[in-house]
Design a protein around this motif. Structure first.
Motif, PDB file in Angstrom:
ATOM      1  N   UNK A   9      37.198 -82.300 141.007  1.00 48.87           N
ATOM      2  CA  UNK A   9      37.448 -83.507 141.791  1.00 48.87           C
ATOM      3  C   UNK A   9      37.730 -83.164 143.251  1.00 48.87           C
ATOM      4  N   UNK A  10      38.481 -82.104 143.479  1.00 49.60           N
ATOM      5  CA  UNK A  10      38.768 -81.680 144.853  1.00 49.60           C
ATOM      6  C   UNK A  10      37.493 -81.256 145.579  1.00 49.60           C
ATOM      7  N   UNK A  11      36.652 -80.490 144.900  1.00 49.31           N
ATOM      8  CA  UNK A  11      35.389 -80.055 145.500  1.00 49.31           C
ATOM      9  C   UNK A  11      34.496 -81.262 145.781  1.00 49.31           C
ATOM     10  N   UNK A  12      34.418 -82.182 144.836  1.00 51.47           N
ATOM     11  CA  UNK A  12      33.591 -83.372 145.032  1.00 51.47           C
ATOM     12  C   UNK A  12      34.092 -84.214 146.193  1.00 51.47           C
ATOM     13  N   UNK A  13      35.390 -84.261 146.352  1.00 54.34           N
ATOM     14  CA  UNK A  13      35.973 -84.996 147.482  1.00 54.34           C
ATOM     15  C   UNK A  13      35.577 -84.332 148.799  1.00 54.34           C
ATOM     16  N   UNK A  14      35.628 -83.008 148.841  1.00 55.24           N
ATOM     17  CA  UNK A  14      35.231 -82.274 150.048  1.00 55.24           C
ATOM     18  C   UNK A  14      33.769 -82.521 150.381  1.00 55.24           C
ATOM     19  N   UNK A  66      26.457 -84.395 132.102  1.00 51.14           N
ATOM     20  CA  UNK A  66      26.889 -85.794 132.048  1.00 51.14           C
ATOM     21  C   UNK A  66      28.292 -85.958 132.623  1.00 51.14           C
ATOM     22  N   UNK A  67      29.203 -85.097 132.201  1.00 49.27           N
ATOM     23  CA  UNK A  67      30.573 -85.172 132.716  1.00 49.27           C
ATOM     24  C   UNK A  67      30.602 -84.926 134.222  1.00 49.27           C
ATOM     25  N   UNK A  68      29.830 -83.931 134.687  1.00 45.89           N
ATOM     26  CA  UNK A  68      29.792 -83.615 136.106  1.00 45.89           C
ATOM     27  C   UNK A  68      29.324 -84.828 136.918  1.00 45.89           C
ATOM     28  N   UNK A  69      28.257 -85.459 136.477  1.00 53.19           N
ATOM     29  CA  UNK A  69      27.751 -86.613 137.210  1.00 53.19           C
ATOM     30  C   UNK A  69      28.677 -87.821 137.065  1.00 53.19           C
ATOM     31  N   UNK A  70      29.405 -87.900 135.968  1.00 50.76           N
ATOM     32  CA  UNK A  70      30.436 -88.940 135.836  1.00 50.76           C
ATOM     33  C   UNK A  70      31.540 -88.724 136.866  1.00 50.76           C
ATOM     34  N   UNK A  71      31.910 -87.467 137.062  1.00 48.55           N
ATOM     35  CA  UNK A  71      32.919 -87.148 138.080  1.00 48.55           C
ATOM     36  C   UNK A  71      32.435 -87.503 139.476  1.00 48.55           C
ATOM     37  N   UNK A  77      33.737 -93.559 144.030  1.00 51.64           N
ATOM     38  CA  UNK A  77      34.527 -94.793 143.993  1.00 51.64           C
ATOM     39  C   UNK A  77      36.023 -94.542 144.163  1.00 51.64           C
ATOM     40  N   UNK A  78      36.359 -93.345 144.644  1.00 51.47           N
ATOM     41  CA  UNK A  78      37.763 -92.973 144.906  1.00 51.47           C
ATOM     42  C   UNK A  78      38.650 -93.126 143.675  1.00 51.47           C
ATOM     43  N   UNK A  79      38.143 -92.681 142.536  1.00 49.98           N
ATOM     44  CA  UNK A  79      38.894 -92.708 141.283  1.00 49.98           C
ATOM     45  C   UNK A  79      39.127 -91.268 140.844  1.00 49.98           C
ATOM     46  N   UNK A  80      40.370 -90.905 140.678  1.00 52.15           N
ATOM     47  CA  UNK A  80      40.736 -89.561 140.238  1.00 52.15           C
ATOM     48  C   UNK A  80      40.496 -89.407 138.740  1.00 52.15           C
ATOM     49  N   UNK A  81      40.105 -88.213 138.295  1.00 47.95           N
ATOM     50  CA  UNK A  81      39.988 -87.977 136.846  1.00 47.95           C
ATOM     51  C   UNK A  81      41.306 -88.254 136.121  1.00 47.95           C
ATOM     52  N   UNK A  82      42.429 -88.084 136.816  1.00 48.81           N
ATOM     53  CA  UNK A  82      43.729 -88.350 136.194  1.00 48.81           C
ATOM     54  C   UNK A  82      43.854 -89.804 135.740  1.00 48.81           C
TER      55      UNK A  82
END
Length: 105
Positions: A9-14, A66-71, A77-82
């Motif tokens: 999630x951090x990498x995707x945000x970057x 699938x999980x990666x692209x879901x992330x 959409x600014x939604x954290x996996x948490x």
């Protein structure tokens, strides 16, 4: 288990701030929601096909995609996996039938 999700999630945000030609993920963000959803749909279909084929390694590989692209969709959409993990925790111990019935009210 959530450590890798949070790290991704951090990498995707970057990658939101990266040039589209410098990163696959940045290129997906640049192309927008419809493109991200198309890619997620493709990965879902590939996971279904792998599941139907029954090859364990293929199921693992396609599910990871699938999980990666879901992330990516979540990050877009600014939604954290948490938040998703919290929702799963909320549902734990609740009958699937009860949970589904509660959503339809």
């Amino acid at each position: 288990m959530s450590d890798i999700l949070n790290t991704l999630a951090e990498v995707l945000e970057e990658r939101k701030h990266a040039a589209p030609d410098s990163s696959y993920v940045a290129s997906l963000y640049d192309k927008g929601t419809d493109h991200i959803l198309k890619k997620l749909g493709e990965e879902a279909v590939e996971t279904i096909i792998a599941g139907k084929g029954g090859d364990r390694d293929e199921i693992i590989y396609e599910t990871a995609d699938l999980w990666f692209h879901s992330l990516i969709l979540l990050a877009h959409n600014d939604i954290s996996p948490d938040v998703i993990l919290d929702e799963l925790a909320r549902r734990f111990g609740v009958s699937g039938l009860e949970e589904k019935a509660a959503r339809s009210k």
